[in-house]
Design an enzyme around this catalytic site. Structure first.
Site, PDB file in Angstrom:
ATOM      1  N   GLU A 162     -17.205 -40.774  57.655  1.00 45.53           N
ATOM      2  CA  GLU A 162     -18.087 -41.614  58.465  1.00 45.53           C
ATOM      3  C   GLU A 162     -19.055 -42.468  57.653  1.00 45.53           C
ATOM      4  O   GLU A 162     -20.280 -42.288  57.761  1.00 45.53           O
ATOM      5  CB  GLU A 162     -18.884 -40.760  59.452  1.00 45.53           C
ATOM      6  CG  GLU A 162     -18.028 -40.080  60.495  1.00 45.53           C
ATOM      7  CD  GLU A 162     -18.838 -39.594  61.690  1.00 45.53           C
ATOM      8  OE1 GLU A 162     -20.086 -39.585  61.610  1.00 45.53           O
ATOM      9  OE2 GLU A 162     -18.228 -39.229  62.703  1.00 45.53           O
ATOM     10  N   GLU A 342     -12.068 -35.620  63.852  1.00 49.29           N
ATOM     11  CA  GLU A 342     -13.122 -34.881  64.560  1.00 49.29           C
ATOM     12  C   GLU A 342     -13.095 -35.238  66.037  1.00 49.29           C
ATOM     13  O   GLU A 342     -12.819 -36.394  66.387  1.00 49.29           O
ATOM     14  CB  GLU A 342     -14.531 -35.243  64.060  1.00 49.29           C
ATOM     15  CG  GLU A 342     -14.914 -34.656  62.750  1.00 49.29           C
ATOM     16  CD  GLU A 342     -16.369 -34.959  62.372  1.00 49.29           C
ATOM     17  OE1 GLU A 342     -17.222 -35.133  63.273  1.00 49.29           O
ATOM     18  OE2 GLU A 342     -16.627 -35.020  61.158  1.00 49.29           O
TER      19      GLU A 342
HETATM   20  C1  NOJ Z   1     -19.964 -36.408  62.771  1.00 47.70           C
HETATM   21  C2  NOJ Z   1     -20.058 -35.777  61.417  1.00 47.70           C
HETATM   22  O1  NOJ Z   1     -18.974 -36.060  60.603  1.00 47.70           O
HETATM   23  C3  NOJ Z   1     -20.358 -34.299  61.469  1.00 47.70           C
HETATM   24  O2  NOJ Z   1     -20.926 -33.956  60.250  1.00 47.70           O
HETATM   25  C4  NOJ Z   1     -21.241 -33.994  62.652  1.00 47.70           C
HETATM   26  O3  NOJ Z   1     -21.695 -32.685  62.654  1.00 47.70           O
HETATM   27  C5  NOJ Z   1     -20.461 -34.255  63.902  1.00 47.70           C
HETATM   28  N1  NOJ Z   1     -19.932 -35.597  63.903  1.00 47.70           N
HETATM   29  C6  NOJ Z   1     -21.249 -34.032  65.185  1.00 47.70           C
HETATM   30  O4  NOJ Z   1     -22.342 -34.862  65.205  1.00 47.70           O
END
Ligand code: NOJ
Length: 438
Positions: A162, A342
């Protein structure tokens, strides 16, 4: 149409080093920029020094993954654990990841490595971090250390997690480490980040000991069309990936990295044509972290969500349709096989009197989002797998430990793990290769 997902579909779960490992000064590790966050920068003054103590409990955690039936596990490497200072490799730190990989393989779980998931070593930060071009060779050296140590057993790689999110939160809005507000540096930050990514891709391709699958995990999103008329779909497609909206989340990164196309934004920011040949390195898949649609609020549109719209415990709107549209719009534009790196839901889960964790909303979420993913698959889009966020409750950055995203509940006072009801449902989904979703 088959009710099952494709053969070999990678049903998994994800995590990140800073969020679960703890052991922040152990075996030669030095602090990252998250270890040194000030109390007032995290919701209740929490830190990630111990987190889920996964560093010491990884065997128990892998055993739970096995019990749930995961086929893959996406985790990240702590840079300061394997390189505690410039030019020094920490064998003990590398050993941890090597042992973790062995344990996963022993349990038939495919390891998937993210090289950078936000926990920049303090020593790198002091050299300028993402603001300095020095990060590019430093990142290349770090990637090489990891690839040398693990690529005989690891096939799946994500260079960076990200980029849009840690640049936005960490360097522009100042709400994530290193807590800076420096909007004017956006082009520079982006360029350094994309060049570092490109170097890592080259290193993986050059030094991997088996044919790698290389990608990036992007924070992604899309507008859900108002209706399924061609005209409405086209509006949503344009807003999602073709014009300025959703910029930091999609096109700003993906166009240069995948299409070799520079992007201009807000009149003053841009990537440059001359960097494109370097930045655009061939990728085997595109990793998408998908949570909310862009239609409402925070994600850039002005439309207000109707009252009572379902939300997770962080207030993010739950709208499963984003899964289908996001995958579709991204595939139409970038033509790369998709890995859902994710997807998950934060909730205020708690242990019930019966000692179990009942989380029907997460089960419902899983069914909803996976059915939409199946729709994309049925239309012929190659989707390689789904990594649920997260394998266990963990340190949600500036939000501390309140939001629980895990399939496994963690009692932070005892480090006891309890497999949540949703994880058993996920287990059933995996066992039937998704057929039970229909
Ligand atoms: C994005 C991130 O990659 C991760 O580290 C985070 O905990 C989750 N999404 C939820 O916000």
């Amino acid at each position: 149409m088959s009710t099952a997902f494709p053969n070999g579909f990678l049903w998994g779960a994800a995590s990140a080093s800073a969020q679960i490992e703890g052991a922040y000064l152990e075996d030669g590790r030095t602090p990252s920029i998250w270890d040194t966050a000030k109390k007032k920068q995290v919701k209740h003054g929490e830190n990630c020094h111990i987190a889920c103590d996964h560093y010491h409990r990884y065997k128990e955690d892998v055993a739970l993954m096995k019990e749930i039936g995961l086929k893959s596990y996406r985790f990240s490497i702590s840079w300061s654990r394997v390189m505690p200072e410039e030019g020094r490799i920490n064998e003990k730190g590398l050993r941890f990841y090597s042992d973790l990989v062995d344990e996963l393989i022993k349990n038939d779980i495919e390891p998937m490595v993210t090289i950078f998931h936000w926990d920049m070593p303090l020593w790198v930060y002091k050299k300028g971090g993402w603001l300095s071009e020095k990060i590019v060779p430093l990142f290349r050296d770090y990637a090489k250390v990891v690839v040398d140590a693990l690529s005989n057993r690891v096939k799946w790689w994500m260079t960076i997690n990200e980029p849009g999110c840690f640049i936005m939160n960490g360097y522009l809005q100042g709400v994530h480490a290193p807590f800076k507000r420096n909007y004017l540096a956006l082009s520079k930050l982006t360029r350094n980040c994309m060049l570092a990514h490109a170097e890592a891709v080259k290193v993986i391709r050059q030094y991997a000991k088996q044919k790698p699958m290389v990608g990036v995990a992007f924070s992604s999103g899309a507008y859900v069309p108002k209706s399924e008329s061609e005209a409405d779909i086209d509006i949503a497609r344009k807003k999602s990936v073709e014009t300025g909206n959703g910029l930091m989340a999609n096109r700003w990164w993906m166009d240069p990295m995948i299409l070799s196309k520079p992007v201009k934004a807000y009149g003053i920011f841009s990537s440059k044509e001359k960097d494109m040949a370097e930045i655009c390195q061939p990728l085997d898949f595109i990793g998408l972290n998908i949570y909310s649609s862009f239609n409402y609020g925070d994600w850039g549109d002005t439309e207000k969500a109707p009252e009572g719209t379902p939300r997770n415990s962080l207030g993010w709107v739950i709208d499963e349709r984003v899964m289908y549209w996001n995958v579709r719009f991204i595939y139409e534009r970038y033509h790369l096989p998709v890995m859902i790196t994710e997807n998950g839901v934060a909730a205020n889960d708690a242990v019930s009197l019966d000692g179990k964790v009942h989380d029907p909303n997460r089960t419902d979420f899983l069914y909803r989002y996976l059915k939409e993913l199946k729709r994309a698959i049925d239309e012929g889009i190659p989707v390689l797998g789904y990594q649920h966020w997260s394998i266990m409750d963990n340190f949600e950055w500036a939000e501390g430990y309140d939001p629980r995203f895990g399939l496994v509940f963690v009692d932070y006072s005892t480090q006891k793990r309890i497999v949540k009801d949703s994880a058993w449902e996920y287990s059933r989904i995996i066992q039937t290769n998704g057929s039970c979703l229909k």
